[in-house]
Motif scaffolding. Sequence first.
Motif, PDB file in Angstrom:
ATOM      1  N   CYS A 149     -85.845  -5.668 -14.857  1.00  0.00           N
ATOM      2  CA  CYS A 149     -85.687  -5.173 -13.541  1.00  0.00           C
ATOM      3  C   CYS A 149     -84.301  -3.714 -13.544  1.00  0.00           C
ATOM      4  O   CYS A 149     -85.649  -2.835 -12.545  1.00  0.00           O
ATOM      5  CB  CYS A 149     -85.050  -6.308 -12.439  1.00  0.00           C
ATOM      6  N   HIS A 150     -83.402  -4.191 -14.399  1.00  0.00           N
ATOM      7  CA  HIS A 150     -82.923  -2.325 -14.138  1.00  0.00           C
ATOM      8  C   HIS A 150     -82.821  -1.328 -15.476  1.00  0.00           C
ATOM      9  O   HIS A 150     -82.424  -1.109 -14.861  1.00  0.00           O
ATOM     10  CB  HIS A 150     -81.366  -2.990 -14.639  1.00  0.00           C
ATOM     11  N   GLY A 151     -83.654  -1.827 -16.061  1.00  0.00           N
ATOM     12  CA  GLY A 151     -84.361  -1.053 -17.277  1.00  0.00           C
ATOM     13  C   GLY A 151     -82.428  -0.913 -18.249  1.00  0.00           C
ATOM     14  O   GLY A 151     -81.868  -1.674 -18.532  1.00  0.00           O
ATOM     15  N   VAL A 152     -82.602   0.061 -18.719  1.00  0.00           N
ATOM     16  CA  VAL A 152     -82.188   0.081 -20.664  1.00  0.00           C
ATOM     17  C   VAL A 152     -80.940   0.422 -19.358  1.00  0.00           C
ATOM     18  O   VAL A 152     -81.277   1.156 -18.760  1.00  0.00           O
ATOM     19  CB  VAL A 152     -83.095   1.168 -21.198  1.00  0.00           C
ATOM     20  N   GLY A 153     -79.628  -0.080 -19.467  1.00  0.00           N
ATOM     21  CA  GLY A 153     -78.161   0.594 -20.165  1.00  0.00           C
ATOM     22  C   GLY A 153     -78.294   0.169 -18.220  1.00  0.00           C
ATOM     23  O   GLY A 153     -77.283   1.023 -17.789  1.00  0.00           O
ATOM     24  N   GLY A 154     -79.318  -0.632 -18.028  1.00  0.00           N
ATOM     25  CA  GLY A 154     -78.995  -0.966 -15.884  1.00  0.00           C
ATOM     26  C   GLY A 154     -79.340   0.305 -15.639  1.00  0.00           C
ATOM     27  O   GLY A 154     -78.995   0.333 -14.130  1.00  0.00           O
ATOM     28  N   ALA A 155     -80.076   1.865 -16.519  1.00  0.00           N
ATOM     29  CA  ALA A 155     -79.976   3.227 -15.588  1.00  0.00           C
ATOM     30  C   ALA A 155     -81.403   3.283 -14.276  1.00  0.00           C
ATOM     31  O   ALA A 155     -81.350   3.848 -13.950  1.00  0.00           O
ATOM     32  CB  ALA A 155     -79.786   4.316 -16.727  1.00  0.00           C
ATOM     33  N   LYS A 156     -82.105   2.751 -15.396  1.00  0.00           N
ATOM     34  CA  LYS A 156     -83.724   2.780 -14.107  1.00  0.00           C
ATOM     35  C   LYS A 156     -83.898   1.497 -14.182  1.00  0.00           C
ATOM     36  O   LYS A 156     -84.630   0.794 -14.751  1.00  0.00           O
ATOM     37  CB  LYS A 156     -84.326   3.504 -15.509  1.00  0.00           C
ATOM     38  N   PRO A 157     -83.946   1.303 -12.777  1.00  0.00           N
ATOM     39  CA  PRO A 157     -84.559   0.123 -12.502  1.00  0.00           C
ATOM     40  C   PRO A 157     -86.054  -0.021 -12.059  1.00  0.00           C
ATOM     41  O   PRO A 157     -86.734   1.437 -11.630  1.00  0.00           O
ATOM     42  CB  PRO A 157     -84.050   0.536 -11.038  1.00  0.00           C
ATOM     43  N   ILE A 158     -86.799  -1.126 -12.540  1.00  0.00           N
ATOM     44  CA  ILE A 158     -88.157  -0.473 -11.911  1.00  0.00           C
ATOM     45  C   ILE A 158     -89.080  -0.369 -10.818  1.00  0.00           C
ATOM     46  O   ILE A 158     -90.049   0.199 -10.353  1.00  0.00           O
ATOM     47  CB  ILE A 158     -89.147  -1.958 -12.389  1.00  0.00           C
ATOM     48  N   THR A 159     -87.945  -0.539  -9.656  1.00  0.00           N
ATOM     49  CA  THR A 159     -88.610  -0.230  -7.853  1.00  0.00           C
ATOM     50  C   THR A 159     -86.837   0.051  -7.889  1.00  0.00           C
ATOM     51  O   THR A 159     -86.011  -0.436  -7.972  1.00  0.00           O
ATOM     52  CB  THR A 159     -88.632  -1.837  -7.328  1.00  0.00           C
ATOM     53  N   ALA A 160     -87.139   0.952  -6.267  1.00  0.00           N
ATOM     54  CA  ALA A 160     -85.998   0.930  -5.656  1.00  0.00           C
ATOM     55  C   ALA A 160     -85.123  -0.212  -5.112  1.00  0.00           C
ATOM     56  O   ALA A 160     -84.071   0.407  -4.393  1.00  0.00           O
ATOM     57  CB  ALA A 160     -86.279   2.700  -4.487  1.00  0.00           C
ATOM     58  N   GLN A 161     -86.367  -0.734  -4.939  1.00  0.00           N
ATOM     59  CA  GLN A 161     -84.928  -1.841  -4.201  1.00  0.00           C
ATOM     60  C   GLN A 161     -83.789  -2.260  -4.865  1.00  0.00           C
ATOM     61  O   GLN A 161     -83.311  -3.362  -4.547  1.00  0.00           O
ATOM     62  CB  GLN A 161     -86.090  -2.989  -4.141  1.00  0.00           C
ATOM     63  N   TYR A 162     -83.971  -2.045  -5.897  1.00  0.00           N
ATOM     64  CA  TYR A 162     -83.222  -2.434  -6.851  1.00  0.00           C
ATOM     65  C   TYR A 162     -81.750  -1.626  -7.236  1.00  0.00           C
ATOM     66  O   TYR A 162     -82.288  -0.612  -7.593  1.00  0.00           O
ATOM     67  CB  TYR A 162     -83.304  -3.552  -8.633  1.00  0.00           C
ATOM     68  N   PRO A 163     -80.485  -1.893  -7.996  1.00  0.00           N
ATOM     69  CA  PRO A 163     -79.448  -0.476  -7.392  1.00  0.00           C
ATOM     70  C   PRO A 163     -79.171  -0.610  -8.999  1.00  0.00           C
ATOM     71  O   PRO A 163     -79.568  -1.470 -10.484  1.00  0.00           O
ATOM     72  CB  PRO A 163     -78.192  -1.800  -7.161  1.00  0.00           C
ATOM     73  N   SER A 164     -79.043   0.767  -9.655  1.00  0.00           N
ATOM     74  CA  SER A 164     -78.636   1.220 -10.747  1.00  0.00           C
ATOM     75  C   SER A 164     -77.438   0.199 -11.019  1.00  0.00           C
ATOM     76  O   SER A 164     -76.641   0.968 -10.423  1.00  0.00           O
ATOM     77  CB  SER A 164     -78.446   2.457 -10.863  1.00  0.00           C
ATOM     78  N   LEU A 165     -77.248  -0.460 -12.648  1.00  0.00           N
ATOM     79  CA  LEU A 165     -76.246  -0.474 -12.926  1.00  0.00           C
ATOM     80  C   LEU A 165     -75.260   0.265 -13.425  1.00  0.00           C
ATOM     81  O   LEU A 165     -74.071   0.193 -13.779  1.00  0.00           O
ATOM     82  CB  LEU A 165     -76.177  -1.743 -13.666  1.00  0.00           C
ATOM     83  N   ALA A 166     -75.973   1.123 -14.185  1.00  0.00           N
ATOM     84  CA  ALA A 166     -74.793   2.633 -15.396  1.00  0.00           C
ATOM     85  C   ALA A 166     -74.453   3.030 -14.377  1.00  0.00           C
ATOM     86  O   ALA A 166     -74.312   3.558 -13.266  1.00  0.00           O
ATOM     87  CB  ALA A 166     -76.079   2.796 -15.978  1.00  0.00           C
ATOM     88  N   GLY A 167     -72.853   2.655 -14.851  1.00  0.00           N
ATOM     89  CA  GLY A 167     -71.918   2.855 -14.134  1.00  0.00           C
ATOM     90  C   GLY A 167     -70.823   2.721 -13.350  1.00  0.00           C
ATOM     91  O   GLY A 167     -69.821   3.428 -13.172  1.00  0.00           O
ATOM     92  N   GLN A 168     -71.111   1.679 -13.493  1.00  0.00           N
ATOM     93  CA  GLN A 168     -70.753   1.226 -11.872  1.00  0.00           C
ATOM     94  C   GLN A 168     -69.257   0.123 -12.548  1.00  0.00           C
ATOM     95  O   GLN A 168     -69.144   0.222 -13.594  1.00  0.00           O
ATOM     96  CB  GLN A 168     -71.481  -0.206 -11.809  1.00  0.00           C
ATOM     97  N   ASN A 169     -68.351   0.115 -11.970  1.00  0.00           N
ATOM     98  CA  ASN A 169     -66.844  -0.614 -11.646  1.00  0.00           C
ATOM     99  C   ASN A 169     -67.278  -2.030 -12.137  1.00  0.00           C
ATOM    100  O   ASN A 169     -67.849  -2.399 -11.816  1.00  0.00           O
ATOM    101  CB  ASN A 169     -66.275  -0.454 -10.570  1.00  0.00           C
ATOM    102  N   ALA A 170     -66.291  -1.722 -13.708  1.00  0.00           N
ATOM    103  CA  ALA A 170     -67.339  -3.333 -13.850  1.00  0.00           C
ATOM    104  C   ALA A 170     -66.221  -4.491 -13.150  1.00  0.00           C
ATOM    105  O   ALA A 170     -67.035  -5.439 -13.165  1.00  0.00           O
ATOM    106  CB  ALA A 170     -66.341  -3.349 -15.442  1.00  0.00           C
ATOM    107  N   GLU A 171     -65.627  -4.402 -12.837  1.00  0.00           N
ATOM    108  CA  GLU A 171     -64.939  -5.729 -12.040  1.00  0.00           C
ATOM    109  C   GLU A 171     -66.029  -5.985 -10.568  1.00  0.00           C
ATOM    110  O   GLU A 171     -65.537  -7.131 -10.551  1.00  0.00           O
ATOM    111  CB  GLU A 171     -63.183  -5.377 -11.295  1.00  0.00           C
ATOM    112  N   TYR A 172     -66.369  -4.890 -10.194  1.00  0.00           N
ATOM    113  CA  TYR A 172     -67.481  -5.134  -8.941  1.00  0.00           C
ATOM    114  C   TYR A 172     -67.570  -5.997  -9.752  1.00  0.00           C
ATOM    115  O   TYR A 172     -68.925  -6.825  -8.785  1.00  0.00           O
ATOM    116  CB  TYR A 172     -67.444  -4.047  -8.864  1.00  0.00           C
TER     117      TYR A 172
END
Length: 202
Positions: free
Chosen positions: A36-59
């Motif tokens: 769903c989130h793509g390789v490295g969390g950088a490219k979600p398969i849909t705009a309904q999902y969040p990009s996780l790449a570079g997000q705060n780890a604690e969050y």
Amino acid sequence: MKKSAILISALFFVGLTPAFAEDGARLFQRKGCTTCHGVGGAKPITAQYPSLAGQNAEYIVEQLNSFKDGHRTGINAQQMVQFAKSISKDGAENQTAVASYLAAQAFVGGNNVDADLVEKGKAAFTEKGCTSCHGEGANAPIMPAYPKLAGLSPQYVINQLNAFRDGSRKGTPNADAMAPMATTLAPEEVAAVANYLGSLSR
């Protein structure tokens, strides 16, 4: 409480090491997160999902715990419950490994935004006081447990703001804080803010 805080701090310190991030990369792949989130969390398969790449780890860790424990409600929450439980079943350090891995990944932009709404959204983001928690450019939250909003897709932001507004996203401290803030936005401001955030880089 003090021991718990020390443990969490220690986990995040370890989580910054390359070996720990490598474990996170393997877990992210093996648990099917890339589906769903793509390789490295950088490219979600849909705009309904969040990009996780570079997000705060604690969050990320906080949200994984909220999904796992069934506290976070709202859009896609049910889908995330089993994934969060699967990541966490062998220990809390797995959450930290995945979160540290994602935090270290390069953000990839490319959101489709309405250029006419970007400046209006920037003005609303400032006027409504959003920078007081999320920082200038929505990329420097005042607390690591707050998310970076820069670069999230407009559709994802619209969905989440509306969920805060109607009470369908709740159950976490962040949601409790966001609900009254989101209700100060008129529907047209929600769309404008979402497009502004989507135009930014993380």
